[in-house]
Scaffold this active site. Sequence first.
Site, short mmCIF file in Angstrom:
data_model
loop_
_atom_site.label_atom_id
_atom_site.label_comp_id
_atom_site.label_asym_id
_atom_site.label_seq_id
_atom_site.Cartn_x
_atom_site.Cartn_y
_atom_site.Cartn_z
N ASN A 154 0.80 -1.21 0.00
CA ASN A 154 0.00 0.00 0.00
C ASN A 154 0.84 1.27 0.00
OD1 ASN A 154 -2.84 0.17 -0.40
ND2 ASN A 154 -3.08 -1.36 1.20
N ASP A 178 -3.48 2.39 5.09
CA ASP A 178 -3.67 2.11 3.65
C ASP A 178 -2.78 3.06 2.85
OD1 ASP A 178 -4.68 1.57 1.11
OD2 ASP A 178 -6.71 1.27 1.81
#
Length: 292
Positions: free
Chosen positions: A147, A197
């Site tokens: 990510n 994320d």
Amino acid sequence: MKAVNLDVPASSLGEGPLWDLEQQCLWWVDIDAGKVHQYDMVHKVHKEIHAGQLCSAVVLCRSGRLMVTVKDGFAYLDVVSGTVDGFVPVEELLSDNRFNDGKCDPAGRFWAGTMDYRKGLPQAGSLYVLEKDRSVTKKLANITCSNGMAWSPDQNIFYYIDSPTYKVMAFDYDKATGAIGGGRTVVSIPESQGMPDGMTIDTEGMLWIALWGGAAVARYHPFSGACLSMIPLPVSNVTSCTFGGTDLTDLYITTAKAGPGKTDAAQQPLAGQVFVCKNSGARGIAPFKFMD
Ligand code: CA
């Protein structure tokens, strides 16, 4: 700090916001839908490009073109027709893997990582780099869900998130060669805050991290590891963020309808929207372009 949603279509899995300084527009992807979105902040015009296949990240190129990661490779994307060309394959034989987040480094290399998107198999993914000469190098292996990425303002550190570790790693980074080394943990995020994320960085070197399942973007100090501030959002699954606007002080945030959590339309009508937090109090660094 308050974020408000833009007047754009909601994404299933909105990701990868990218600010285009020249055009004063935001680009982002809807990974599940195979779409690349563009929103012109000056004229308030939304456009979408249908790639007809999964697109997990989009970057600007010095040639003026767009490049994307598709399921199993890097490719140029034509902004009018949506056709891809110049495909460079990666992990073509790993059918359960797909590319995920990606970004260009200060020297114009395109970094992007993979994940097992069918079963979430631990450590099945890797982090790759596409060089100017179109060769691909594996930088890290045993990644579960590749990510967020960011490079420090002095361009000596690479920050990286493998989401299920709930950590941000820092690596010494050599801009001239693209080499990374000396990995260490700099931020650990409690699971109760959400899963880290997408990520961006400001001119003070602080990390802004989207919290999947955490309904927020938080700003972290990479030396102390401390959480400095949070921007709450009315959506659980917050996916990524980047700075934009004429002076790079507005924070743009993507979210998802997809994924676990309370994302049904009645409870979270704005899930999948793009949000902007105007005058964030920090300033971003313009995105680097692929050196083609
Ligand atoms: Ca992501």
